[in-house]
Write an enzyme that holds these catalytic residues in place. Structure first.
Site, PDB file in Angstrom:
ATOM      1  N   SER A  97      -8.494   1.179   5.327  1.00  0.00           N
ATOM      2  CA  SER A  97      -7.142   1.700   5.562  1.00  0.00           C
ATOM      3  C   SER A  97      -6.818   1.815   7.045  1.00  0.00           C
ATOM      4  O   SER A  97      -7.694   2.049   7.881  1.00  0.00           O
ATOM      5  CB  SER A  97      -6.982   3.072   4.901  1.00  0.00           C
ATOM      6  OG  SER A  97      -7.016   2.932   3.510  1.00  0.00           O
ATOM      7  N   CYS A 132      -6.363   3.691  -3.209  1.00  0.00           N
ATOM      8  CA  CYS A 132      -6.546   2.311  -2.725  1.00  0.00           C
ATOM      9  C   CYS A 132      -7.749   1.553  -3.291  1.00  0.00           C
ATOM     10  O   CYS A 132      -7.589   0.520  -3.939  1.00  0.00           O
ATOM     11  CB  CYS A 132      -6.663   2.315  -1.207  1.00  0.00           C
ATOM     12  SG  CYS A 132      -5.185   2.882  -0.365  1.00  0.00           S
ATOM     13  N   ASN A 159      -0.619   1.856  -5.432  1.00  0.00           N
ATOM     14  CA  ASN A 159      -0.464   3.204  -6.027  1.00  0.00           C
ATOM     15  C   ASN A 159       0.880   3.747  -5.567  1.00  0.00           C
ATOM     16  O   ASN A 159       1.544   3.154  -4.704  1.00  0.00           O
ATOM     17  CB  ASN A 159      -1.612   4.143  -5.643  1.00  0.00           C
ATOM     18  CG  ASN A 159      -1.887   4.218  -4.156  1.00  0.00           C
ATOM     19  OD1 ASN A 159      -2.898   3.692  -3.675  1.00  0.00           O
ATOM     20  ND2 ASN A 159      -0.997   4.836  -3.397  1.00  0.00           N
ATOM     21  N   HIS A 199     -10.553  -3.302   1.814  1.00  0.00           N
ATOM     22  CA  HIS A 199     -10.927  -1.969   1.301  1.00  0.00           C
ATOM     23  C   HIS A 199     -11.832  -2.009   0.077  1.00  0.00           C
ATOM     24  O   HIS A 199     -11.761  -1.136  -0.794  1.00  0.00           O
ATOM     25  CB  HIS A 199      -9.677  -1.122   1.023  1.00  0.00           C
ATOM     26  CG  HIS A 199      -9.917   0.337   1.311  1.00  0.00           C
ATOM     27  ND1 HIS A 199      -8.977   1.327   1.133  1.00  0.00           N
ATOM     28  CD2 HIS A 199     -11.039   0.964   1.768  1.00  0.00           C
ATOM     29  CE1 HIS A 199      -9.497   2.489   1.463  1.00  0.00           C
ATOM     30  NE2 HIS A 199     -10.743   2.302   1.850  1.00  0.00           N
ATOM     31  N   ASP A 244       0.825  -1.204   0.000  1.00  0.00           N
ATOM     32  CA  ASP A 244       0.000   0.000   0.000  1.00  0.00           C
ATOM     33  C   ASP A 244       0.860   1.255   0.000  1.00  0.00           C
ATOM     34  O   ASP A 244       1.547   1.536   0.978  1.00  0.00           O
ATOM     35  CB  ASP A 244      -0.910  -0.027   1.245  1.00  0.00           C
ATOM     36  CG  ASP A 244      -2.117   0.867   1.075  1.00  0.00           C
ATOM     37  OD1 ASP A 244      -2.084   1.739   0.189  1.00  0.00           O
ATOM     38  OD2 ASP A 244      -3.081   0.699   1.832  1.00  0.00           O
TER      39      ASP A 244
END
Ligand code: MG
Length: 461
Positions: A151, A69, A282, A128, A29
């Site tokens: 998250s 996310c 990302n 998520h 993440d």
């Protein structure tokens, strides 16, 4: 000639009878293109990932479908852009603890595709894609789940010091009690607040257990570490060890975990039957300074459609199935579903538009990547397109405060092979390429207009 035909048919039978490969996706993440040793970082030590890259394929032009996310995860698991699968931005950018929605049941995930071939499946780590029971992993093809549902900075306790203010202090370390995030086992909350200091370690050990328990049948393991998303947490063994500071400590623990997983695969003697993919959802969250990562030579980071937001360092490993080398062709997390389906001998969903390609010819070293175009989406709007080396931006977001669109005088064109940092706009000297890519963008917008009603209704709220 006859002997050759017999030999070919025997080889064909052998491959048909051969074991379907196991798949492990280690999805982190918010780390950046410049955060791994094998991608050039001089201070974060990642020996296990470096070895994995040297034994496997290092992909230097690999993309996630969205720079935050929730939509990025939805795209990986479904092989479809978020504008099609429902997890595109609506009233909000990602799902929150008070969100009522999640990935629609009508979407088909990698786990469900592989269930056609009786794979054992597990989701471990950050989900998520909806925290309510009807959206959790076991409703999407996974046999089991262990992890946090959203998250690790959510459910923060009101009145606690602003994390952003602490990141300038090298001794700053967050308190898990300030983040009342639940830890789930299947559908049950087993800990709250989640003990985040040991989350990377515990998710790794769960992954190793799953590999050992399922060594005799094909399996799909989706291990989505909640780190290095802020607030950064790391176990005692790794704290204060990296020259890069707390962020480096966190990545070095993730690297340790990768080493444990590859070791388990080898110890069980299934390394020839297993493909491991390592990447991130990302780019780095630059607003958090040294608590965020580095995009290396790429422009900007998380939340933007510059390369730093969506081009992610990616490694495929699989002795006997993945030909070692560096791959400088395009690939995407969108491509994992069709690639795994092809390798497992099953099909991609035929009743809907898919956005991925089968990369298996590249993995085996027998062919080139079928992907020559990539669309950069953010917040439900198409921002840019890449075709071969050319990238055309029609919208851009501010690098640090990516909630805002950045002003543009007109479309900007970059040649990514000659200008990896998107530093030199050449739109004025290449009007014919600008015109062609504007047509490509228009065609993709038309192609994505007909998303199904329930997917549109599922937009992140
Ligand atoms: Mg992320």
């Amino acid at each position: 000639m006859k002997k050759l035909l017999i030999l070919l048919s025997v080889l064909n039978l052998l491959s048909l009878d051969g074991r379907s490969p196991n798949f492990v996706v280690i999805f982190c993440d918010d780390f950046g293109y410049g955060d791994l040793g094998c991608f050039g970082n001089p201070t974060i030590k990642t020996p296990n990932l470096d070895r994995m890259a040297s034994q496997g394929q290092k992909w230097t032009q690999f993309y996630v479908a969205d720079p935050v996310c929730t939509p990025s995860r939805a795209a990986l698991l479904t092989g479809r852009y978020p504008i099609r699968n429902g997890m595109t931005s609506g009233e909000r950018v990602v799902l929150f603890p008070d969100s009522a929605g999640g990935l629609p049941a009508s979407e088909i995930t990698i786990a469900e595709v592989l269930k056609e071939k009786d794979y054992a499946t597990a989701a471990i780590g950050k989900w998520h894609l909806g925290h309510l029971p009807q959206y959790l992993p076991m409703e999407h093809g996974f046999d089991s789940y262990y992890g946090i549902p959203y998250s690790n900075d959510m459910d923060f306790v009101k009145g606690v010091p602003n994390y952003r203010k602490g990141v300038g202090n090298p001794n700053f370390y967050p308190d898990i009690k300030n983040y009342n995030v639940p830890l789930l086992e299947n559908l049950d909350v087993i800990e709250r607040p989640a003990e985040q200091n040991t989350m990377t370690q515990r998710c790794t050990l769960k992954a190793v257990d799953f590999i050992e328990e399922n060594k005799d049948k094909p399996f799909f393991l989706y291990l989505a570490h909640s780190m290095p998303h802020i607030p950064l947490f790391v176990s005692e063994e790794f704290r204060g060890k990296s020259a890069r500071g707390l962020y480096g400590d966190v990545l070095e623990e993730i690297d340790w975990g990768v080493g444990e997983i590859l070791k388990a695969i080898k110890d069980e003697g299934i390394e020839k039957d297993t493909i491991v993919v390592f990447t991130t959802d990302n780019g780095p969250w630059l607003a958090f300074k040294t608590h965020g990562g580095s995009a290396g030579p790429l422009r900007a980071g998380k939340g933007t459609t510059f390369e730093g937001g969506q081009r992610v360092p990616t490694i495929f490993w699989g002795p006997g199935r993945v030909k070692p080398g560096t791959v400088s062709e395009m690939g995407s997390t969108l491509d994992l579903l069709p690639t795994f389906a092809a390798l497992a001998g099953t099909k991609t969903p035929a009743d809907r538009k898919m956005d991925g390609y089968d990369l298996s010819p590249v993995l085996s070293g027998e062919g080139k990547s079928p992907r020559d175009t990539f669309y950069y989406w953010a917040r439900a709007r198409l921002h840019a397109v890449r075709s071969g080396p050319w990238k055309l931006h029609v919208l851009q977001r501010e690098p640090i405060n990516y909630g805002r669109l950045a002003p543009m005088e007109g479309p900007e064109l970059y040649h990514l092979e000659a200008d990896i940092s998107e530093a030199y706009d050449v739109a004025k000297t290449h009007p014919e390429i600008v015109a062609r890519l504007l047509r490509t963008i228009k065609a993709h917008e038309l192609d994505t207009e007909d998303s199904l009603p329930d997917q549109l209704a599922a937009r992140i709220k």
